[in-house]
Write a protein that holds these residues in place. Structure first.
Motif, PDB file in Angstrom:
ATOM      1  N   GLY A   1      36.772  21.630  -0.231  1.00  0.00           N
ATOM      2  CA  GLY A   1      36.721  21.936   1.110  1.00  0.00           C
ATOM      3  C   GLY A   1      35.346  21.752   1.650  1.00  0.00           C
ATOM      4  N   ALA A   2      34.556  20.867   0.867  1.00  0.00           N
ATOM      5  CA  ALA A   2      33.160  20.905   1.442  1.00  0.00           C
ATOM      6  C   ALA A   2      33.171  19.816   2.583  1.00  0.00           C
ATOM      7  N   GLY A   3      32.286  20.187   3.537  1.00  0.00           N
ATOM      8  CA  GLY A   3      32.438  19.273   4.846  1.00  0.00           C
ATOM      9  C   GLY A   3      30.949  18.059   4.448  1.00  0.00           C
ATOM     10  N   PHE A   4      30.959  17.401   5.728  1.00  0.00           N
ATOM     11  CA  PHE A   4      29.924  16.346   5.720  1.00  0.00           C
ATOM     12  C   PHE A   4      28.640  16.591   5.153  1.00  0.00           C
ATOM     13  N   PHE A   5      27.929  17.985   5.887  1.00  0.00           N
ATOM     14  CA  PHE A   5      26.701  18.116   5.684  1.00  0.00           C
ATOM     15  C   PHE A   5      26.569  18.977   4.371  1.00  0.00           C
ATOM     16  N   ARG A   6      27.518  19.611   3.996  1.00  0.00           N
ATOM     17  CA  ARG A   6      27.729  20.225   2.791  1.00  0.00           C
ATOM     18  C   ARG A   6      27.457  19.345   1.660  1.00  0.00           C
ATOM     19  N   GLN A   7      28.171  18.384   1.738  1.00  0.00           N
ATOM     20  CA  GLN A   7      28.266  17.082   0.870  1.00  0.00           C
ATOM     21  C   GLN A   7      26.901  16.486   0.829  1.00  0.00           C
ATOM     22  N   ALA A   8      26.262  16.224   1.788  1.00  0.00           N
ATOM     23  CA  ALA A   8      25.141  15.632   2.290  1.00  0.00           C
ATOM     24  C   ALA A   8      23.917  16.419   1.495  1.00  0.00           C
ATOM     25  N   PHE A   9      23.697  17.391   1.703  1.00  0.00           N
ATOM     26  CA  PHE A   9      22.706  18.320   1.255  1.00  0.00           C
ATOM     27  C   PHE A   9      22.798  18.853  -0.420  1.00  0.00           C
ATOM     28  N   SER A  10      24.100  19.069  -0.604  1.00  0.00           N
ATOM     29  CA  SER A  10      24.312  19.637  -1.922  1.00  0.00           C
ATOM     30  C   SER A  10      24.562  18.703  -3.214  1.00  0.00           C
ATOM     31  N   ILE A  11      25.002  17.546  -2.543  1.00  0.00           N
ATOM     32  CA  ILE A  11      25.333  16.471  -3.585  1.00  0.00           C
ATOM     33  C   ILE A  11      24.384  15.124  -3.372  1.00  0.00           C
ATOM     34  N   THR A  12      24.298  14.664  -2.197  1.00  0.00           N
ATOM     35  CA  THR A  12      23.859  13.179  -2.151  1.00  0.00           C
ATOM     36  C   THR A  12      22.070  13.568  -2.200  1.00  0.00           C
ATOM     37  N   LEU A  13      21.631  14.488  -1.423  1.00  0.00           N
ATOM     38  CA  LEU A  13      19.967  14.654  -1.425  1.00  0.00           C
ATOM     39  C   LEU A  13      19.617  14.750  -3.018  1.00  0.00           C
ATOM     40  N   PRO A  14      19.982  15.963  -3.597  1.00  0.00           N
ATOM     41  CA  PRO A  14      19.782  16.058  -4.963  1.00  0.00           C
ATOM     42  C   PRO A  14      19.829  14.929  -5.844  1.00  0.00           C
ATOM     43  N   MET A  15      20.745  13.979  -5.611  1.00  0.00           N
ATOM     44  CA  MET A  15      21.216  12.849  -6.381  1.00  0.00           C
ATOM     45  C   MET A  15      20.076  11.727  -6.133  1.00  0.00           C
ATOM     46  N   ILE A  16      19.517  11.572  -5.062  1.00  0.00           N
ATOM     47  CA  ILE A  16      18.701  10.743  -4.641  1.00  0.00           C
ATOM     48  C   ILE A  16      17.318  11.303  -4.336  1.00  0.00           C
ATOM     49  N   LEU A  17      16.908  12.321  -4.953  1.00  0.00           N
ATOM     50  CA  LEU A  17      15.524  12.917  -4.470  1.00  0.00           C
ATOM     51  C   LEU A  17      14.339  12.042  -4.889  1.00  0.00           C
ATOM     52  N   PRO A  18      14.026  11.248  -5.750  1.00  0.00           N
ATOM     53  CA  PRO A  18      13.162  10.337  -5.883  1.00  0.00           C
ATOM     54  C   PRO A  18      12.985   9.390  -4.676  1.00  0.00           C
ATOM     55  N   THR A  19      13.824   9.072  -4.132  1.00  0.00           N
ATOM     56  CA  THR A  19      13.990   7.970  -3.114  1.00  0.00           C
ATOM     57  C   THR A  19      13.760   8.600  -1.877  1.00  0.00           C
ATOM     58  N   ALA A  20      14.077  10.039  -1.593  1.00  0.00           N
ATOM     59  CA  ALA A  20      13.984  10.657  -0.310  1.00  0.00           C
ATOM     60  C   ALA A  20      12.321  10.950  -0.410  1.00  0.00           C
ATOM     61  N   PHE A  21      11.762  11.352  -1.387  1.00  0.00           N
ATOM     62  CA  PHE A  21      10.352  11.568  -1.547  1.00  0.00           C
ATOM     63  C   PHE A  21       9.645  10.407  -1.160  1.00  0.00           C
ATOM     64  N   LEU A  22      10.050   9.448  -1.605  1.00  0.00           N
ATOM     65  CA  LEU A  22       9.443   7.914  -1.428  1.00  0.00           C
ATOM     66  C   LEU A  22       9.227   7.721  -0.092  1.00  0.00           C
ATOM     67  N   VAL A  23      10.506   7.774   0.560  1.00  0.00           N
ATOM     68  CA  VAL A  23      10.763   7.630   2.130  1.00  0.00           C
ATOM     69  C   VAL A  23       9.900   8.444   2.835  1.00  0.00           C
ATOM     70  N   ILE A  24       9.623   9.515   2.608  1.00  0.00           N
ATOM     71  CA  ILE A  24       8.619  10.437   3.434  1.00  0.00           C
ATOM     72  C   ILE A  24       7.448  10.006   3.198  1.00  0.00           C
ATOM     73  N   LEU A  25       6.920   9.625   1.944  1.00  0.00           N
ATOM     74  CA  LEU A  25       5.623   9.157   1.704  1.00  0.00           C
ATOM     75  C   LEU A  25       5.247   7.963   2.547  1.00  0.00           C
ATOM     76  N   ILE A  26       6.086   7.044   2.595  1.00  0.00           N
ATOM     77  CA  ILE A  26       5.875   5.697   3.162  1.00  0.00           C
ATOM     78  C   ILE A  26       5.721   6.004   4.656  1.00  0.00           C
ATOM     79  N   GLU A  27       6.861   6.746   5.229  1.00  0.00           N
ATOM     80  CA  GLU A  27       6.854   7.043   6.584  1.00  0.00           C
ATOM     81  C   GLU A  27       5.344   7.829   6.985  1.00  0.00           C
ATOM     82  N   TRP A  28       4.834   8.599   6.089  1.00  0.00           N
ATOM     83  CA  TRP A  28       3.935   9.249   6.515  1.00  0.00           C
ATOM     84  C   TRP A  28       2.498   8.090   6.672  1.00  0.00           C
ATOM     85  N   ILE A  29       2.604   7.494   5.583  1.00  0.00           N
ATOM     86  CA  ILE A  29       1.460   6.589   5.651  1.00  0.00           C
ATOM     87  C   ILE A  29       1.711   5.802   6.877  1.00  0.00           C
TER      88      ILE A  29
END
Length: 284
Positions: A186-214
């Protein structure tokens, strides 16, 4: 099986010499300039330049605006890119055209993009015509405090596509059965995004924020093209200050401002890397 060969140093030597001559030597040479008085004797004055520049109102204004714009632009690109990548990832293979087209602004020449932006936000441009049709008053977007909005939107439009591509490449590594199990629970779109997707791609997520900050720290080009060397106080960046000091041949202020800002940037990056390691440890 790979073996180490001494001949590889012959290929590595030319770029290493270039790195040394054009990056490392000027970096330490600039530190020396920031500690001198700028006279023909080039007398050593210690930290006097740093004390003076931190009392300079224009330097403080540029530093404040640069940090504010980066804190607005980088997170905005990160959030939008993450959500768009999730949506595009669900459109496979029908979303190929959208995935390719969203990268076009990143590949366009900066001068062409800026011209389009000037026409769109001009007093008689497209946006003001739409406002006029809706019965609203026209806004002079390219002058005064209103200039901040076009600058922020231009940054987001230009850098969003590259961030989306990075997120999409990371999303390919997330196992699909995880989403199927989450949907059954019964998990919705946002629950899947922040409970499954984001933890699985955490290194890329930090890489993106680092690149965009630069990239956000280099927003001066857009500000300079639209607002000139002395734009409105709301978008006067640190790079505006350093560029103006350079034109006045005040190299001591340029180098002092640059290294002061470099310390702040390194501290912010160290904080991001610390948070990344802390979050990854908590997820294990």
């Amino acid at each position: 099986m790979f073996t180490r060969k001494k001949s590889l140093w012959l290929f590595l030597l030319p770029p290493m010499i270039g790195l040394l001559l054009f990056y490392i030597v000027p970096f330490f040479g600039g530190i020396y300039y920031s500690l001198t008085d700028g006279s023909y004797k080039n007398a050593f004055v210690g930290l006097e330049n740093y004390v003076n520049i931190w009392k300079n109102e224009m330097f403080l204004l540029g530093l404040k605006n640069t940090l504010e714009l980066s804190l607005i632009c980088a997170p905005a690109v990160w959030v939008l890119a993450f959500l768009i990548a999730l949506l595009l990832n669900r459109l496979r293979p029908g979303g190929a055209f959208l995935r390719n087209s969203i990268l076009l602004p990143y590949l366009m020449p900066a001068s062409a993009m800026l011209l389009v932006w000037l026409l769109f936000f001009d007093y008689g441009g497209t946006l003001n015509r739409i406002l006029h049709l809706l019965g609203m008053e026209r806004v002079n977007w390219l002058e005064g405090a209103a200039l901040r909005l076009p600058v922020i939107l231009l940054f987001i439009w230009k850098n969003l596509g590259f961030a989306v591509v990075l997120f999409l490449s990371a999303l390919q590594t997330v196992p699909e059965p995880l989403y199927e199990y989450a949907r059954l629970e019964g998990a919705g779109f946002f629950r899947q995004a922040f409970s499954i997707t984001l933890p699985m791609i955490l290194p890329t997520a930090f890489l993106v924020i680092l690149i965009e900050w630069i990239s956000a720290f280099k927003i001066f080009r857009e500000v300079y093209f639209i607002g000139g060397a002395y734009p409105d106080a709301s978008v006067y960046t640190l790079q505006n200050y350093m560029n103006n000091m350079y034109n006045k041949l005040n190299y001591q202020n340029v180098t002092t401002a640059a290294y002061s800002f470099a310390v702040i940037v390194f501290a912010l990056f160290a904080l991001i890397l610390f948070l990344q390691n802390r979050v990854q440890r908590n997820l294990k």
